[in-house]
Write a protein that holds these residues in place. Sequence first.
Motif, PDB file in Angstrom:
ATOM      1  N   UNK A 279       0.814  -1.215   0.000  1.00 25.73           N
ATOM      2  CA  UNK A 279       0.000   0.000   0.000  1.00 25.73           C
ATOM      3  C   UNK A 279       0.854   1.274   0.000  1.00 25.73           C
ATOM      4  N   UNK A 280       2.149   1.136  -0.260  1.00 30.09           N
ATOM      5  CA  UNK A 280       3.042   2.293  -0.122  1.00 30.09           C
ATOM      6  C   UNK A 280       2.772   3.401  -1.144  1.00 30.09           C
ATOM      7  N   UNK A 281       2.040   3.110  -2.207  1.00 31.03           N
ATOM      8  CA  UNK A 281       1.742   4.132  -3.211  1.00 31.03           C
ATOM      9  C   UNK A 281       0.623   5.069  -2.779  1.00 31.03           C
ATOM     10  N   UNK A 282      -0.038   4.768  -1.658  1.00 25.95           N
ATOM     11  CA  UNK A 282      -1.188   5.551  -1.225  1.00 25.95           C
ATOM     12  C   UNK A 282      -0.795   6.573  -0.162  1.00 25.95           C
ATOM     13  N   UNK A 283      -1.442   7.722  -0.191  1.00 28.93           N
ATOM     14  CA  UNK A 283      -1.248   8.752   0.819  1.00 28.93           C
ATOM     15  C   UNK A 283      -2.288   8.517   1.911  1.00 28.93           C
ATOM     16  N   UNK A 284      -1.871   7.873   2.999  1.00 27.40           N
ATOM     17  CA  UNK A 284      -2.797   7.438   4.035  1.00 27.40           C
ATOM     18  C   UNK A 284      -2.446   8.036   5.388  1.00 27.40           C
ATOM     19  N   UNK A 285      -3.448   8.158   6.276  1.00 28.03           N
ATOM     20  CA  UNK A 285      -3.151   8.624   7.630  1.00 28.03           C
ATOM     21  C   UNK A 285      -2.245   7.630   8.360  1.00 28.03           C
ATOM     22  N   UNK A 286      -1.474   8.133   9.281  1.00 30.19           N
ATOM     23  CA  UNK A 286      -0.640   7.283  10.137  1.00 30.19           C
ATOM     24  C   UNK A 286      -1.538   6.514  11.098  1.00 30.19           C
ATOM     25  N   UNK A 287      -1.177   5.279  11.388  1.00 31.84           N
ATOM     26  CA  UNK A 287      -1.938   4.486  12.344  1.00 31.84           C
ATOM     27  C   UNK A 287      -1.891   5.127  13.724  1.00 31.84           C
ATOM     28  N   UNK A 288      -3.012   5.079  14.415  1.00 30.55           N
ATOM     29  CA  UNK A 288      -3.082   5.644  15.760  1.00 30.55           C
ATOM     30  C   UNK A 288      -3.927   4.750  16.656  1.00 30.55           C
ATOM     31  N   UNK A 289      -3.962   5.052  17.936  1.00 22.22           N
ATOM     32  CA  UNK A 289      -4.809   4.331  18.866  1.00 22.22           C
ATOM     33  C   UNK A 289      -6.253   4.798  18.721  1.00 22.22           C
ATOM     34  N   UNK A 290      -7.197   3.923  19.021  1.00 19.30           N
ATOM     35  CA  UNK A 290      -8.617   4.247  18.849  1.00 19.30           C
ATOM     36  C   UNK A 290      -9.003   5.472  19.663  1.00 19.30           C
ATOM     37  N   UNK A 291      -8.491   5.561  20.899  1.00 18.46           N
ATOM     38  CA  UNK A 291      -8.881   6.677  21.762  1.00 18.46           C
ATOM     39  C   UNK A 291      -8.374   8.033  21.262  1.00 18.46           C
ATOM     40  N   UNK A 292      -7.468   8.013  20.285  1.00 19.24           N
ATOM     41  CA  UNK A 292      -6.941   9.265  19.754  1.00 19.24           C
ATOM     42  C   UNK A 292      -7.657   9.738  18.487  1.00 19.24           C
ATOM     43  N   UNK A 293      -8.617   8.957  18.008  1.00 19.15           N
ATOM     44  CA  UNK A 293      -9.325   9.324  16.781  1.00 19.15           C
ATOM     45  C   UNK A 293     -10.361  10.407  17.072  1.00 19.15           C
TER      46      UNK A 293
END
Length: 342
Positions: A50-64
């Motif tokens: 998936x490296x060709x995609x501009x995606x959000x960085x993974x985060x913890x659920x409580x930080x969404x």
Amino acid sequence: MTHKIAILGASGYTGAELVRIIATHPEMEIVALTGDRKAGMAMAEVFPFLRHLDLPVLQKIEDVDFSNVDLCFCALPHATSQAVISELPRDLKIVDLSADFRLRDPAAYEKWYGKPHSAIEMQKEAVYGLTEFYRDEIRVARLVAGTGCNAATGQYAIRPLIEAGVIDLDQIVIDLKAGVSGAGRSLKENLLHAELSGGTHAYSAGGTHRHLGEFDQEFSKAAGREVLVQFTPHLSPMNRGILATVYVRGEPAAVHGALAARYADEPFLQVLPMGQLPSTRHVGGSNFVHIGVIGDRIPGRTVVVAALDNLTKGSSGQAIHNANLMLGLPETMGLMLAPVFP
């Protein structure tokens, strides 16, 4: 209008499959991805494909920040979804890919999953996500419970036959082969290449597989009486795919006719000409289901074979199909991907 999407559990196989499909969806934009153990990592690190995609960085659920999210896909482990979904905003549309809300009866959930349900009121609210049979309910739902991949495959082969009354309800046998990705991405000794490659084995035999809860619920509802099927799954050394071979007592022409009539207008369900049987290699990476019918040498008995991709039509593709309906979009939008072959 572009709908803002969050994916909880994006570091697993179904989460990655959601990202792969949504990346080309014209009306969905991913604004949040979570993966608690991999929080802070880029999706390109977790899934290099998936490296060709501009995606959000993974985060913890409580930080969404859910204030900017229209619909949330929950691709979390079983039992985890109950607690997480209970804390999400009440105005948020949710498609859950776990088993947590599939069974309507709390007693049935406790029987098959070994613990009481912790979100009974939400369980009552959830709509079962077998899209072709519940699309009207899904359109107005807030919470949709995606089916089990094995359960979906068996239902596509059998449910129209129950509804049409063309088979003996007490003589249904499902022999199913499933790819390894259906077991998830967590490390397990029995799924190591040396342990699995070159062999196929049955598991959860004798009526112990949890997806039997879905078969019991849905087949009995369709028939208006209790229907119990024999079901044995097998783990097959392939990455993707499910092939269900179903044995029924019923006339081949009537069985084929019932399936062809029920799915005539369904964009993802393709009933093959009588005598042709499907293969998992012809549906891989797609949201299509191929179903074939052939008569047995024993008069009055019929074999039905259904093939789908467990990660796409059996899980993430089905979830997006449901989300399209919930968001008022054309239901095939973003899902008409051709299978990958060879």
